[in-house]
Design an enzyme around this catalytic site. Structure first.
Site, PDB file in Angstrom:
ATOM      1  N   CYS A  24       1.079  -1.029  -0.332  1.00 18.32           N
ATOM      2  CA  CYS A  24       0.382   0.184   0.084  1.00 18.32           C
ATOM      3  C   CYS A  24       0.999   1.314  -0.167  1.00 18.32           C
ATOM      4  CB  CYS A  24      -0.882  -0.113   1.038  1.00 18.32           C
ATOM      5  SG  CYS A  24      -2.211  -1.215   1.025  1.00 18.32           S
TER       6      CYS A  24
HETATM    7  N1  LIG Z   1      -2.413  -5.624   1.672  1.00 21.33           N
HETATM    8  C1  LIG Z   1      -3.586  -4.984   2.546  1.00 21.33           C
HETATM    9  O1  LIG Z   1      -2.514  -4.642   3.331  1.00 21.33           O
HETATM   10  C2  LIG Z   1      -4.059  -4.089   1.841  1.00 21.33           C
HETATM   11  C3  LIG Z   1      -4.620  -3.404   3.107  1.00 21.33           C
HETATM   12  C4  LIG Z   1      -5.861  -1.975   2.248  1.00 21.33           C
HETATM   13  C5  LIG Z   1      -6.156  -1.945   0.937  1.00 21.33           C
HETATM   14  N2  LIG Z   1      -5.544  -3.196   0.158  1.00 21.33           N
HETATM   15  C6  LIG Z   1      -5.898  -3.264  -1.690  1.00 21.33           C
HETATM   16  O2  LIG Z   1      -6.144  -4.305  -2.175  1.00 21.33           O
HETATM   17  C7  LIG Z   1      -6.758  -5.020  -2.738  1.00 21.33           C
HETATM   18  C8  LIG Z   1      -5.809  -6.476  -3.153  1.00 21.33           C
HETATM   19  O3  LIG Z   1      -4.728  -6.337  -2.217  1.00 21.33           O
HETATM   20  P1  LIG Z   1      -4.164  -8.026  -1.447  1.00 21.33           P
HETATM   21  O4  LIG Z   1      -3.512  -7.690  -0.686  1.00 21.33           O
HETATM   22  O5  LIG Z   1      -5.594  -8.358  -1.200  1.00 21.33           O
HETATM   23  O6  LIG Z   1      -4.063  -8.619  -2.965  1.00 21.33           O
HETATM   24  P2  LIG Z   1      -3.380  -9.931  -2.893  1.00 21.33           P
HETATM   25  O7  LIG Z   1      -2.305 -10.707  -3.643  1.00 21.33           O
HETATM   26  O8  LIG Z   1      -3.156 -10.501  -1.309  1.00 21.33           O
HETATM   27  O9  LIG Z   1      -4.989 -11.081  -3.290  1.00 21.33           O
HETATM   28  C9  LIG Z   1      -4.918 -10.108  -4.161  1.00 21.33           C
HETATM   29  C10 LIG Z   1      -5.538 -12.474  -4.641  1.00 21.33           C
HETATM   30  O10 LIG Z   1      -6.527 -11.796  -5.852  1.00 21.33           O
HETATM   31  C11 LIG Z   1      -6.952 -12.439  -7.532  1.00 21.33           C
HETATM   32  N3  LIG Z   1      -7.211 -12.424  -8.770  1.00 21.33           N
HETATM   33  C12 LIG Z   1      -6.150 -11.523  -9.232  1.00 21.33           C
HETATM   34  N4  LIG Z   1      -6.598 -11.347 -10.607  1.00 21.33           N
HETATM   35  C13 LIG Z   1      -8.177 -11.450 -10.554  1.00 21.33           C
HETATM   36  C14 LIG Z   1      -8.765 -11.697 -11.376  1.00 21.33           C
HETATM   37  N5  LIG Z   1      -8.554 -10.975 -12.124  1.00 21.33           N
HETATM   38  N6  LIG Z   1     -10.116 -12.071 -10.732  1.00 21.33           N
HETATM   39  C15 LIG Z   1     -10.125 -12.583  -9.322  1.00 21.33           C
HETATM   40  N7  LIG Z   1      -9.257 -12.975  -8.361  1.00 21.33           N
HETATM   41  C16 LIG Z   1      -8.254 -11.914  -9.136  1.00 21.33           C
HETATM   42  C17 LIG Z   1      -4.943 -12.782  -6.751  1.00 21.33           C
HETATM   43  O11 LIG Z   1      -5.423 -14.619  -7.397  1.00 21.33           O
HETATM   44  C18 LIG Z   1      -5.093 -13.328  -5.500  1.00 21.33           C
HETATM   45  O12 LIG Z   1      -5.561 -14.468  -5.001  1.00 21.33           O
HETATM   46  C19 LIG Z   1      -5.495  -3.727  -3.564  1.00 21.33           C
HETATM   47  O13 LIG Z   1      -6.171  -2.937  -4.634  1.00 21.33           O
HETATM   48  C20 LIG Z   1      -4.763  -3.443  -2.465  1.00 21.33           C
HETATM   49  O14 LIG Z   1      -4.071  -2.194  -2.963  1.00 21.33           O
HETATM   50  C21 LIG Z   1      -4.225  -4.072   0.551  1.00 21.33           C
END
Ligand SMILES: NC(=O)c1ccc[n+]([C@@H]2O[C@H](COP(=O)([O-])OP(=O)(O)OC[C@H]3O[C@@H](n4cnc5c(N)ncnc54)[C@H](O)[C@@H]3O)[C@@H](O)[C@H]2O)c1
Length: 419
Positions: free
Chosen positions: A260
């Site tokens: 992030c």
């Molecule tokens: N990790 C954090 O602490 C955090 C906190 C706040 C916001 N976010 C935001 O949340 C969002 C997701 O982050 P995350 O950390 O959960 O990511 P992550 O990489 O942990 O998980 C994302 C998942 O999405 C899947 N994926 C990718 N393309 C896809 C598609 N087309 N259809 C369905 N699934 C798909 C991947 O296989 C993966 O399992 C990002 O925008 C991030 O900026 C993350």
């Protein structure tokens, strides 16, 4: 059979969301494009820090299932998109996963569905990117289906604030969309805060992370001159934070990491620059300062060795903690990586220790992982505390090390060099 919600993207954000919804009695389907993720979850295995295998087992016991079969999306009354939003090669937003997940939802969209984007993104994404794709279904947003943005605020490893007790901001395309989304989240989140619209909700998330990014850069810049002036910045912060209003403590470190803080502000600055033609100067300056911290730490490490007539070239350097934050296993964008690269470029003989990381790759090679911490600490020319995991008794380790460089300000021992 219909379900209350399908969560698209089962990672650090999507899984805790699914878990909380299930705990509150909602029926949840998980959709992901990764066969590894699908197989693991359906076999009861967690791949994120905040959920144990038992938690996944509990979810499966309550009817949760993960699928990559897009046609199943049509069975859900709500679709929440939690897929990654990384940076592209040129440093701009890469909405590839968001758009592809949206297309999957659009192909399966049924009247009355609530579609929510949770992935962090630039202002306007929900209305300008998602809406037209979803309307290719022939259904009209705000009329035939509801569309909203709700930023995820999850803080991996935070033992106090989780999905349920962290207020949730929700902004819909129309007031009716906002209301439907608020009603949905109120089923499993204690406090839901309605936004004026999708853009305000999108920008609120970017303001939160940009604020953090800039304040970390402020103390990182101060760390440099405080060192020159022989001022203990950690003591300065301890004093400043006794003020009960108008100050929030941020701490210097070897750089910023995670999915992030180093990435999200770019979404905003890129958007300001490409739409309005001028820079978001605060973000660009903060980016510059935070990005140079690993090389600054490497230079300080070199100074510590030089003071004892040792060179970095050939020195045995042990890195403690290589994840991007304490007590989690996530290594995304960890500053330990550029730090290790800088040390290696000066010829350091590197090894690492991290209770949460089994294998750590540096470029093409796998870095030597230390098993016997006590022995490794004693034999290293320099030990650098990069991430302060709770299991590290920093003062005790500093006492045993030949030279100890604390980049987190957790030692009290005068034997330790502090950032
Ligand atoms: N990790 C954090 O602490 C955090 C906190 C706040 C916001 N976010 C935001 O949340 C969002 C997701 O982050 P995350 O950390 O959960 O990511 P992550 O990489 O942990 O998980 C994302 C998942 O999405 C899947 N994926 C990718 N393309 C896809 C598609 N087309 N259809 C369905 N699934 C798909 C991947 O296989 C993966 O399992 C990002 O925008 C991030 O900026 C993350």
């Amino acid at each position: 059979m219909s379900v209350d919600v399908v969560v698209l993207g089962l990672g650090y954000v999507g899984l805790p969301l699914a878990q909380e919804a299930i705990r509150s009695g909602l029926t949840v389907l998980g959709f992901d494009v990764s066969p590894r993720v699908i197989e693991g979850l359906n076999a009861g295995k967690s791949h994120v820090d905040d959920l144990s295998d038992e938690s996944i087992g509990e979810m499966l016991g309550k009817g949760f299932r993960a699928t990559s079969d897009e046609s199943e999306i049509s069975s859900a009354r709500a679709a929440v998109i939690c897929v990654p939003t990384p940076l592209s090669e040129d440093g701009g937003p890469d909405l590839g996963a968001v758009l592809s997940a949206t297309r999957a939802v659009a192909r399966q969209l049924t009247p009355g569905t609530l579609v929510v984007l949770e992935s962090t993104t630039y202002p306007g994404t929900t209305e300008e990117e998602l809406r037209p794709i979803l309307e290719e279904s022939g259904l009209v947003a705000g009329q035939d289906f509801h569309l909203a943005f709700s930023p995820e605020r999850i803080d991996p490893g935070n033992a106090v604030y989780g999905m349920k007790n962290t207020p949730k901001v929700v902004g819909g395309l129309t007031p009716a969309c906002t209301q439907v989304a608020v009603d949905f989240y109120e089923r499993f989140v204690d406090t839901v805060v309605p936004a004026k619209g999708t853009r305000e909700a999108e920008t609120a998330k970017l303001l939160e992370n940009t604020y953090r990014h800039i304040n970390i850069a402020l103390v990182n810049e101060m760390a440099r001159f405080c060192h020159e002036l022989d001022i203990d910045l950690w003591d300065v912060i301890r004093l400043a934070k006794t003020k009960p209003f108008g100050f929030q403590a941020f701490y210097p470190g070897p750089g910023v990491g995670g999915h992030c803080i180093p990435i999200d502000p770019n979404y905003l600055s890129y958007n300001v620059r490409s739409r309005l033609g001028y820079p978001f100067r605060f973000v660009e300056l903060a980016q510059e300062i935070n990005a140079t911290m690993p090389t600054y730490v490497a230079r300080r490490a070199q100074d510590i060795l030089n003071a004892d007539a040792l060179a970095m070239n050939g020195a045995k350097v042990l890195l403690l903690g290589v994840t991007y934050k304490a007590d989690i296993a996530d290594q995304r964008e960890s500053p330990a990586m550029p730090l290790a690269q800088a040390l290696r470029s000066h010829g350091a003989d590197l090894s690492f220790h991290d209770p949460n990381v089994e294998q750590w790759r540096l470029g093409d090679s796998v870095l030597q992982r230390v098993e016997d911490l006590d022995r490794a600490v004693e034999s290293a020319d320099l030990v650098i505390l990069v991430q302060s995991h709770a299991s590290y008794a920093a003062d005790e380790i500093a006492g045993r090390a030949q030279r100890f460089f604390d980049t987190r300000g957790v030692t009290t021992s005068t034997q330790a060099h502090r950032l």
